[in-house]
Design a protein around this motif. Structure first.
Motif, short mmCIF file in Angstrom:
data_model
loop_
_atom_site.label_atom_id
_atom_site.label_comp_id
_atom_site.label_asym_id
_atom_site.label_seq_id
_atom_site.Cartn_x
_atom_site.Cartn_y
_atom_site.Cartn_z
N MET A 107 0.82 -1.21 0.00
CA MET A 107 0.00 0.00 0.00
C MET A 107 0.85 1.26 0.00
SD MET A 107 -3.09 -0.99 -0.27
CE MET A 107 -4.03 0.48 0.17
N THR A 108 2.00 1.21 0.65
CA THR A 108 2.91 2.36 0.64
C THR A 108 3.31 2.72 -0.78
OG1 THR A 108 3.77 1.89 2.85
CG2 THR A 108 5.19 3.19 1.40
N GLN A 109 3.52 1.69 -1.62
CA GLN A 109 3.94 1.92 -3.00
C GLN A 109 2.79 2.35 -3.91
OE1 GLN A 109 7.26 1.67 -3.65
NE2 GLN A 109 7.41 1.21 -1.47
N ASN A 110 1.56 2.00 -3.54
CA ASN A 110 0.45 2.17 -4.47
C ASN A 110 -0.59 3.21 -4.06
OD1 ASN A 110 0.75 -0.11 -6.65
ND2 ASN A 110 1.29 -1.06 -4.70
N GLU A 111 -0.61 3.61 -2.81
CA GLU A 111 -1.59 4.58 -2.33
C GLU A 111 -0.88 5.71 -1.61
OE1 GLU A 111 -4.76 4.75 -2.89
OE2 GLU A 111 -5.01 2.81 -3.89
N PRO A 112 -0.74 6.88 -2.25
CA PRO A 112 0.03 7.98 -1.64
C PRO A 112 -0.47 8.40 -0.26
CG PRO A 112 -0.44 8.43 -3.94
CD PRO A 112 -1.22 7.21 -3.60
N SER A 113 -1.77 8.26 -0.01
CA SER A 113 -2.32 8.71 1.27
C SER A 113 -2.30 7.64 2.36
CB SER A 113 -3.77 9.19 1.08
OG SER A 113 -4.58 8.12 0.62
N PHE A 114 -1.83 6.44 2.01
CA PHE A 114 -1.89 5.33 2.96
C PHE A 114 -0.94 5.55 4.13
CE2 PHE A 114 -0.46 1.19 4.57
CZ PHE A 114 -1.68 0.63 4.92
N GLU A 115 -1.40 5.24 5.34
CA GLU A 115 -0.57 5.25 6.54
C GLU A 115 -0.83 3.96 7.31
OE1 GLU A 115 1.69 7.38 7.27
OE2 GLU A 115 1.23 8.97 5.84
N PRO A 116 0.17 3.39 7.98
CA PRO A 116 1.54 3.89 8.10
C PRO A 116 2.40 3.46 6.91
CG PRO A 116 1.30 1.91 9.41
CD PRO A 116 -0.06 2.19 8.82
N LYS A 117 3.28 4.32 6.49
CA LYS A 117 4.17 3.99 5.38
C LYS A 117 5.38 3.20 5.89
CE LYS A 117 2.98 8.03 2.59
NZ LYS A 117 2.11 7.24 1.71
N ILE A 118 5.70 2.12 5.19
CA ILE A 118 6.94 1.41 5.50
C ILE A 118 7.65 1.08 4.20
CG2 ILE A 118 5.93 0.42 7.60
CD1 ILE A 118 6.08 -2.31 6.21
N TYR A 119 8.96 1.00 4.31
CA TYR A 119 9.81 0.66 3.17
C TYR A 119 10.63 -0.58 3.54
CZ TYR A 119 8.39 5.34 1.83
OH TYR A 119 7.64 6.46 1.51
N THR A 120 11.56 -0.92 2.69
CA THR A 120 12.32 -2.15 2.90
C THR A 120 12.94 -2.22 4.30
OG1 THR A 120 12.83 -2.33 0.54
CG2 THR A 120 14.27 -3.52 2.06
N GLU A 121 13.59 -1.13 4.68
CA GLU A 121 14.29 -1.13 5.97
C GLU A 121 13.32 -1.36 7.13
OE1 GLU A 121 17.03 1.89 8.70
OE2 GLU A 121 16.68 2.33 6.57
N GLN A 122 12.17 -0.68 7.09
CA GLN A 122 11.20 -0.85 8.18
C GLN A 122 10.61 -2.25 8.20
OE1 GLN A 122 10.78 2.21 6.18
NE2 GLN A 122 12.28 2.93 7.67
N PHE A 123 10.37 -2.82 7.01
CA PHE A 123 9.81 -4.17 6.95
C PHE A 123 10.64 -5.14 7.77
CE2 PHE A 123 9.43 -8.42 5.26
CZ PHE A 123 8.08 -8.57 5.03
N PHE A 124 11.94 -5.15 7.54
CA PHE A 124 12.80 -6.11 8.22
C PHE A 124 13.09 -5.68 9.66
CE2 PHE A 124 13.64 -6.86 3.68
CZ PHE A 124 13.31 -8.21 3.63
N GLN A 125 13.16 -4.37 9.91
CA GLN A 125 13.40 -3.90 11.27
C GLN A 125 12.24 -4.27 12.19
OE1 GLN A 125 13.40 0.34 11.79
NE2 GLN A 125 14.18 0.24 13.87
N ILE A 126 11.02 -4.05 11.74
CA ILE A 126 9.86 -4.38 12.55
C ILE A 126 9.80 -5.88 12.79
CG2 ILE A 126 7.34 -4.34 12.66
CD1 ILE A 126 7.52 -1.78 10.89
N GLY A 127 10.08 -6.65 11.74
CA GLY A 127 10.12 -8.10 11.90
C GLY A 127 11.10 -8.52 12.97
#
Length: 453
Positions: free
Chosen positions: A146-166
């Motif tokens: 959703m971060t990549q496809n919906e500009p208004s979507f929250e919360p935004k995460i990227y590659t770094e956050q994906f693995f950090q949160i995991g």
């Protein structure tokens, strides 16, 4: 730097809402995933589905279809069809699950199906699998997509956050090559390097998925059920620390039993008030839904509420620490009772030697009723023994779903203990080095200064 800032911003935004079903007594075993709308968990029991409805969840989504009954420790767990029936007919929850043709959550087909389900299902949503790994991955992949496809979507995460949160939740997603490639496909960013060694070293973590990860040494939980003790033992945990009050408390042995969780009964109503929380009149007054059918409790129940919960070491009054101690000792799990209502630096220092002794056995679960007190103790222990400061502790707490406010009592005790250690410079602190490992590090540093090149 920007993306680290984004992590902190999203954690702050979650803190501002004040909503966290992962801190409710009945649903402490859920794991908040970066949002107040999405929580993940492992394979559900009948009781946990009912607890979810009582705490405020609106829907359940299954990542895994369990076609045969199973067990968590000594307790049976139902099939997916039975979970669906309990959820929709008794707990008032909407339900959906991946169809049979979707064989893995690590695919665009799964992401697209889950995205459509999210649009239809009410929130907050509980997403489950077998051990909370796949359900957490499903939610994070949805956020990423959703971060990549919906500009208004929250919360935004990227590659770094994906693995950090995991990693912060005990899930080593960066050890799966196909998952790394899928993340890269979604984001358009280069694949990260495959990690060879796990961050979570508890090999059978999924067997007692209820525990929340702080580090490979320290985990937290709410009230552990007696039937789950064997699951914790089989999962690889080596000691238990209990922060709940005992049956009585010094100096005058005042009765001090805490509440025990009861089906269709409100929590936080006081163990001893108005003739006792578990007296017949008080139970009738504190029902969550007076119109629930008796079968909500069990087919044989004569009431539509629970009046005792021995599975959580409950007696006629409340939670009985004596009973828990006896059960833990019978399991051969080393057990430490460290009771308090609000942690202080003094309380922590009083128990620091016993906590260190417990950790020498291996991974430790610290538990209380909902996990709040236990999380502070585990953060303090990890920071103290492994030289981490209060900034790390606050970030880790937020990613776990425990959002201590800036300047709160929790923040202050983390600062008081963790920011005063000066791990490699004893001349700046009157406190002893927290662990023998730091004495070794200090000696090594001196050796290198004197003899190194």
């Amino acid at each position: 730097m920007l993306r680290v800032f984004l992590v902190l911003c999203v954690v702050s935004s979650i803190m501002a809402t004040g909503l966290n079903l992962g801190q409710e007594a009945k649903t402490w075993w859920t794991k908040q995933v970066y949002s107040t709308h999405y929580y993940t968990t492992g394979r559900l029991s009948e009781r946990e589905v009912k607890y979810a409805g009582e705490a405020g969840f609106k829907s359940v989504f299954g990542v895994t279809n369990h076609t045969t009954p199973g067990r968590i420790g000594d307790e049976p767990v139902p099939t997916t069809d039975e979970i669906k029936q309990i959820a929709t007919e008794l707990a008032g929850l909407d339900f959906d699950i991946f169809p049979p043709e979707i064989t893995t959550y690590k695919s665009m087909e799964a992401i697209e199906y889950f995205t459509a389900a999210v649009n239809d299902l009410p929130k907050p949503m509980l997403v489950y699998c077998t051990g909370s790994y796949m359900s957490t991955g499903t939610v994070l992949l949805y956020f990423l997509h959703m971060t990549q496809n919906e500009p208004s979507f929250e919360p935004k995460i990227y590659t770094e956050q994906f693995f950090q949160i995991g990693r912060a939740m005990g899930h080593d997603f960066d050890m799966e090559e196909d998952l790394i490639e899928l993340v890269s496909e979604i984001t358009g960013e280069p694949p990260i390097e495959l990690r060879k060694e796990p961050n979570n070293e508890v090999e059978y973590y999924y067997l007692y998925w209820h525990a929340k990860f702080v580090s490979s040494d320290w985990f937290v939980a709410g009230q552990i059920r007696e039937g789950h003790i064997s699951a914790a033992l089989d999962g690889g945990y080596k000691a238990i620390v209990n922060n709940r009050l005992g049956v009585t408390s010094p100096p005058d042995e005042t009765p001090s039993q805490e509440e025990v969780t009861l089906l269709n009964i409100k929590d936080y109503t006081g163990t001893y008030l108005e003739g006792g929380r578990q007296s017949p009149d008080r139970l009738l007054e504190t029902r969550l839904d007076p119109d629930k059918p008796n079968e909500y409790i069990s087919p044989e129940s004569e009431t539509n509420f629970e009046d005792r919960n021995p599975g959580e070491f409950g007696d006629d009054i409340g939670q009985n620490e004596d009973d828990e101690r006896e059960a833990m000792q019978a399991s051969a799990l080393p057990y430490l009772h460290m009771p308090f209502i609000q942690i202080t630096a003094e309380i922590f220092y009083d128990y620091v030697d016993e906590l260190e002794a417990a950790s020498q056995h291996g991974p430790v679960i610290v538990h209380c009723w909902v996990g709040y007190r236990a999380t502070l103790v585990a953060l303090l222990a990890e920071g103290y023994f492994n030289c981490r400061d209060s900034d790390w502790a606050m970030t880790q707490a937020g990613l776990m779903g425990y959002h201590y406010g800036e300047g709160s009592d929790e923040h202050k005790v983390l600062q008081e203990v963790l920011d005063s250690m000066q791990c490699l410079d004893t001349s700046k602190s009157d406190k002893p080095l927290p662990h023998d490992v730091y004495r070794i590090v200090l000696m090594a540093a001196v050796f290198l200064r004197l003899f190194g090149t």
